[in-house]
Motif scaffolding. Structure first.
Motif, mmCIF file in Angstrom:
data_model
loop_
_atom_site.group_PDB
_atom_site.id
_atom_site.type_symbol
_atom_site.label_atom_id
_atom_site.label_comp_id
_atom_site.label_asym_id
_atom_site.label_seq_id
_atom_site.Cartn_x
_atom_site.Cartn_y
_atom_site.Cartn_z
ATOM 1 N N UNK A 1 0.075 -6.383 -8.616
ATOM 2 C CA UNK A 1 -0.920 -6.933 -9.531
ATOM 3 C C UNK A 1 -1.862 -7.880 -8.789
ATOM 4 N N UNK A 2 -1.297 -8.726 -7.924
ATOM 5 C CA UNK A 2 -2.120 -9.664 -7.160
ATOM 6 C C UNK A 2 -3.046 -8.923 -6.203
ATOM 7 N N UNK A 3 -2.532 -7.868 -5.569
ATOM 8 C CA UNK A 3 -3.346 -7.079 -4.646
ATOM 9 C C UNK A 3 -4.495 -6.405 -5.387
ATOM 10 N N UNK A 4 -4.248 -5.886 -6.578
ATOM 11 C CA UNK A 4 -5.310 -5.254 -7.358
ATOM 12 C C UNK A 4 -6.359 -6.274 -7.791
ATOM 13 N N UNK B 1 7.881 -6.670 -6.742
ATOM 14 C CA UNK B 1 6.955 -5.650 -6.236
ATOM 15 C C UNK B 1 5.801 -5.441 -7.219
ATOM 16 N N UNK B 2 6.092 -5.425 -8.522
ATOM 17 C CA UNK B 2 5.026 -5.273 -9.529
ATOM 18 C C UNK B 2 4.058 -6.454 -9.484
ATOM 19 N N UNK B 3 4.585 -7.660 -9.335
ATOM 20 C CA UNK B 3 3.732 -8.851 -9.271
ATOM 21 C C UNK B 3 2.859 -8.824 -8.020
ATOM 22 N N UNK C 1 -7.142 -9.032 -6.130
ATOM 23 C CA UNK C 1 -7.926 -9.332 -4.925
ATOM 24 C C UNK C 1 -8.954 -8.237 -4.656
ATOM 25 N N UNK C 2 -8.524 -6.973 -4.776
ATOM 26 C CA UNK C 2 -9.430 -5.846 -4.561
ATOM 27 C C UNK C 2 -10.586 -5.891 -5.554
ATOM 28 N N UNK C 3 -10.282 -6.188 -6.814
ATOM 29 C CA UNK C 3 -11.302 -6.243 -7.852
ATOM 30 C C UNK C 3 -12.351 -7.306 -7.519
ATOM 31 N N UNK C 4 -11.890 -8.465 -7.088
ATOM 32 C CA UNK C 4 -12.820 -9.549 -6.758
ATOM 33 C C UNK C 4 -13.692 -9.163 -5.556
ATOM 34 N N UNK C 5 -13.121 -8.526 -4.555
ATOM 35 C CA UNK C 5 -13.896 -8.096 -3.391
ATOM 36 C C UNK C 5 -14.865 -6.984 -3.771
ATOM 37 N N UNK C 6 -14.422 -6.061 -4.608
ATOM 38 C CA UNK C 6 -15.247 -4.916 -5.004
ATOM 39 C C UNK C 6 -16.522 -5.374 -5.698
#
Length: 164
Positions: free
Chosen positions: A114-117, A109-111, A119-124
């Motif tokens: 981390x991957x979702x964050x 779940x932590x991994x 992805x969000x950072x790259x889109x942001x």
């Protein structure tokens, strides 16, 4: 003192795996540290009342605490020595093995988080799709954003305001 049953843990109602054997393969240093921490927390749980009484006695004292709270300290230490047994260590090891499925799910779940964050950072930051993944995207994120200052051709030259 009457023998008390070990306090119920939050792990009792969770999904558990059986202990592989009474003498499982040696654990890594980090895993042994986790077992040791579990063991110490179990011993502290048995002696919670004695620890609380000693802490109340020592509260607000510095230099005089060893003298004023000697009896409470002895009670606490006696309790901890009485419960710090190889049987308790074995019970902690069994609990550690029983909860390895839960720890694996938490790691996954932590991994995923981390991957979702990432992805969000790259889109942001509006990185192009091909730059959002892989080494190229990580390199772009690491570069500092240039804010203000002179254009690149003037870098390394003194300020124009100085010469006036």
């Amino acid at each position: 003192m009457a023998a008390m049953a070990p306090p119920p843990t939050a792990v009792d109602d969770e999904e558990r795996l059986p202990m592989p054997s009474r003498n499982p393969l040696p654990l890594s240093a980090a895993q042994e540290a986790q077992v040791r921490e579990l063991y110490h927390s179990r011993v502290r749980a048995h002696c919670a009342e004695e620890i609380r009484l000693f802490a109340e006695c020592a509260l607000g004292r510095t230099f005089t605490a060893p003298f004023k709270c000697r009896a409470r300290n002895r009670e606490m230490n006696t309790c901890m020595v009485a419960h710090a047994t190889p049987a308790e260590q074995d019970a902690a090891r069994e609990e550690w093995f029983a909860t390895r499925l839960k720890r694996q799910k938490e790691r996954e779940a932590r991994e995923e988080r981390r991957k979702e964050q990432e992805r969000f950072h790259r889109e942001w930051w509006g990185l192009p799709i091909e730059d959002r993944e892989g080494q190229k995207g990580r390199d772009i994120i690491k570069k500092a954003e240039r804010v203000g200052g002179f254009p690149r051709r003037d870098e390394g030259q003194p300020s124009k305001d100085r010469h006036r």
